[in-house]
Write a protein that holds these residues in place. Structure first.
Motif, short mmCIF file in Angstrom:
data_model
loop_
_atom_site.label_atom_id
_atom_site.label_comp_id
_atom_site.label_asym_id
_atom_site.label_seq_id
_atom_site.Cartn_x
_atom_site.Cartn_y
_atom_site.Cartn_z
N ILE A 36 22.03 -29.49 30.09
CA ILE A 36 22.71 -28.36 29.63
C ILE A 36 24.03 -28.63 29.23
O ILE A 36 24.60 -29.41 29.75
N GLY A 37 24.27 -27.76 28.04
CA GLY A 37 25.66 -27.81 27.60
C GLY A 37 25.99 -27.05 26.35
O GLY A 37 25.39 -26.23 26.30
N LEU A 38 26.86 -27.44 25.46
CA LEU A 38 27.19 -26.88 24.29
C LEU A 38 26.93 -27.42 23.01
O LEU A 38 27.04 -28.88 23.04
N THR A 39 26.24 -26.84 21.99
CA THR A 39 26.22 -27.24 20.81
C THR A 39 27.62 -27.58 20.01
O THR A 39 28.44 -26.64 20.14
N GLY A 40 27.40 -28.46 19.02
CA GLY A 40 28.35 -28.61 18.10
C GLY A 40 28.50 -27.50 16.86
O GLY A 40 27.36 -26.56 16.96
N GLU A 60 27.10 -18.02 25.20
CA GLU A 60 26.48 -17.19 24.42
C GLU A 60 26.00 -17.62 23.03
O GLU A 60 24.88 -17.34 22.49
N GLN A 61 27.06 -18.04 22.31
CA GLN A 61 26.81 -18.53 21.11
C GLN A 61 26.36 -20.17 20.97
O GLN A 61 25.73 -20.47 20.07
N ARG A 62 26.89 -20.81 22.11
CA ARG A 62 26.52 -22.48 21.85
C ARG A 62 26.00 -23.08 22.81
O ARG A 62 25.55 -24.36 22.84
N GLY A 63 25.64 -22.35 23.96
CA GLY A 63 24.80 -22.82 25.21
C GLY A 63 23.17 -23.35 25.00
O GLY A 63 22.67 -22.75 23.88
N TYR A 64 23.08 -24.34 25.52
CA TYR A 64 21.92 -24.76 25.34
C TYR A 64 21.15 -25.62 26.61
O TYR A 64 21.85 -26.06 27.47
N VAL A 65 19.93 -25.41 26.60
CA VAL A 65 19.09 -26.44 27.56
C VAL A 65 17.86 -27.24 26.97
O VAL A 65 17.12 -26.57 25.97
N ASP A 66 17.94 -28.53 27.06
CA ASP A 66 16.68 -29.22 26.50
C ASP A 66 16.06 -29.91 27.83
O ASP A 66 16.73 -30.33 28.91
N LEU A 67 14.83 -30.15 27.63
CA LEU A 67 13.78 -30.62 28.56
C LEU A 67 13.61 -31.75 27.99
O LEU A 67 13.00 -31.95 27.17
N VAL A 68 13.88 -33.05 29.03
CA VAL A 68 13.53 -34.48 28.51
C VAL A 68 12.70 -34.99 29.59
O VAL A 68 13.02 -34.68 31.01
N LEU A 69 12.03 -36.00 29.51
CA LEU A 69 11.43 -36.91 30.63
C LEU A 69 12.67 -37.57 31.36
O LEU A 69 13.54 -38.10 30.48
N PRO A 70 12.34 -37.67 32.44
CA PRO A 70 13.53 -38.42 33.34
C PRO A 70 13.81 -39.87 33.02
O PRO A 70 12.47 -40.49 33.01
N GLY A 71 14.91 -40.62 32.97
CA GLY A 71 14.72 -41.88 32.66
C GLY A 71 14.68 -42.67 33.96
O GLY A 71 14.61 -41.98 35.17
#
Length: 107
Positions: free
Chosen positions: A73-77, A41-52
């Motif tokens: 998808i992950g957690l921020t610092g 809830e505090q640190r979760g994120y999703v970023d969309l990037v072009l696939p490599g």
């Protein structure tokens, strides 16, 4: 792309999170999953990037930059920048395309 029913980028993020939530318990280590559950809830994120290029090699299929995205998808610092990528999920923006491949942290 004319005639295709596409996810908006926000919808694609939500779709990626839904997939992540459904599969995370079975694919992350118990430690990573617990940390995610406690802090998303505090640190979760999703970023969309072009696939490599590694995705093309993995799935042996060409990808279209207008249609295919990698959701990280992950957690921020503590500084708010991405810290720990828990999953990379390859998705299509086309709503009726079932393309979905995931690479999980530690696998």
């Amino acid at each position: 792309m004319q005639g295709l029913e596409l996810w908006s980028l926000d919808e694609l993020c939500d779709h990626a999170f839904d997939i992540f939530e459904e599969l995370a318990a079975d694919n992350l280590s118990a430690e990573d999953y617990t940390q995610y559950q406690q802090q998303y809830e505090q640190r979760g994120y999703v970023d969309l990037v072009l696939p490599g290029a590694e995705w093309v090699e993995l799935i042996m299929q060409d990808l279209e930059p207008e249609l295919h995205y990698e959701a990280q998808i992950g957690l921020t610092g503590l500084d708010g920048n991405p810290d720990k990528v828990l999953a990379r999920i390859l998705l299509s923006r086309e709503k009726h395309d079932g393309l979905c491949h995931a690479q999980w942290r530690g696998q």
